[in-house]
Scaffold this motif. Sequence first.
Motif, PDB file in Angstrom:
ATOM      1  N   GLN A 199      84.558  61.462   3.045  1.00  0.00           N
ATOM      2  CA  GLN A 199      83.877  61.377   1.765  1.00  0.00           C
ATOM      3  C   GLN A 199      84.910  61.623   0.671  1.00  0.00           C
ATOM      4  O   GLN A 199      85.599  62.637   0.688  1.00  0.00           O
ATOM      5  N   TRP A 235      85.208  46.297  -4.182  1.00  0.00           N
ATOM      6  CA  TRP A 235      84.790  46.783  -2.864  1.00  0.00           C
ATOM      7  C   TRP A 235      84.179  45.655  -2.032  1.00  0.00           C
ATOM      8  O   TRP A 235      84.360  45.612  -0.803  1.00  0.00           O
ATOM      9  N   VAL A 292      85.463  44.519   1.723  1.00  0.00           N
ATOM     10  CA  VAL A 292      84.610  44.314   2.899  1.00  0.00           C
ATOM     11  C   VAL A 292      84.850  42.932   3.502  1.00  0.00           C
ATOM     12  O   VAL A 292      84.853  42.777   4.721  1.00  0.00           O
ATOM     13  N   LEU A 294      85.439  47.119   8.126  1.00  0.00           N
ATOM     14  CA  LEU A 294      84.421  47.622   7.191  1.00  0.00           C
ATOM     15  C   LEU A 294      83.061  46.973   7.431  1.00  0.00           C
ATOM     16  O   LEU A 294      82.076  47.344   6.795  1.00  0.00           O
ATOM     17  N   LEU A 346      77.443  44.966   0.837  1.00  0.00           N
ATOM     18  CA  LEU A 346      77.982  46.282   0.501  1.00  0.00           C
ATOM     19  C   LEU A 346      76.834  47.246   0.220  1.00  0.00           C
ATOM     20  O   LEU A 346      75.902  46.924  -0.510  1.00  0.00           O
ATOM     21  N   TRP A 399      75.964  49.782  -1.863  1.00  0.00           N
ATOM     22  CA  TRP A 399      76.535  50.203  -3.138  1.00  0.00           C
ATOM     23  C   TRP A 399      75.528  50.925  -4.011  1.00  0.00           C
ATOM     24  O   TRP A 399      74.381  50.515  -4.153  1.00  0.00           O
ATOM     25  N   TYR A 424      73.819  57.649   9.219  1.00  0.00           N
ATOM     26  CA  TYR A 424      74.162  56.243   9.373  1.00  0.00           C
ATOM     27  C   TYR A 424      73.394  55.682  10.555  1.00  0.00           C
ATOM     28  O   TYR A 424      73.220  56.361  11.569  1.00  0.00           O
ATOM     29  N   LYS A 455      76.836  48.686   7.926  1.00  0.00           N
ATOM     30  CA  LYS A 455      76.920  49.304   6.586  1.00  0.00           C
ATOM     31  C   LYS A 455      77.393  50.745   6.707  1.00  0.00           C
ATOM     32  O   LYS A 455      76.785  51.663   6.169  1.00  0.00           O
ATOM     33  N   LEU A 468      79.986  51.904   5.493  1.00  0.00           N
ATOM     34  CA  LEU A 468      80.692  52.250   4.260  1.00  0.00           C
ATOM     35  C   LEU A 468      79.658  52.308   3.150  1.00  0.00           C
ATOM     36  O   LEU A 468      78.887  51.376   2.937  1.00  0.00           O
ATOM     37  N   ARG A 469      79.619  53.431   2.444  1.00  0.00           N
ATOM     38  CA  ARG A 469      78.724  53.520   1.286  1.00  0.00           C
ATOM     39  C   ARG A 469      79.365  54.361   0.219  1.00  0.00           C
ATOM     40  O   ARG A 469      80.229  55.159   0.445  1.00  0.00           O
TER      41      ARG A 469
END
Length: 90
Positions: A2, A20, A24, A30, A50, A52, A81, A87, A89-90
């Motif tokens: 993080q 971003w 991806v 990613l 993404l 986002w 997750y 997904k 990645l956030r």
Amino acid sequence: VQDIFSYDNEVNPEYLKTAWEHAVIKYPSLRLRFAWQDELIQIIDKHQDLNWYYNDISNLSIEEQDIEIKKLVTTDRQTRYELDKGKLLR
């Protein structure tokens, strides 16, 4: 992992999101997800949206910003997750 980023200049959230999105697209890792019905496998999707969100706290006092950041960090750490959905990645 993080990370928290603090910018001294104005940030255009749409440009940041676009950057971003390009990351991806460029980096397949990613777009990773997992499946484990028969055996554990890693799946790299050809496309993945993404995950986002953008929260502008620049109008808050320093103390209020610190409180808001702590809330965001805590909430994010408590959000699980779904490894089979991707997904990651956030």
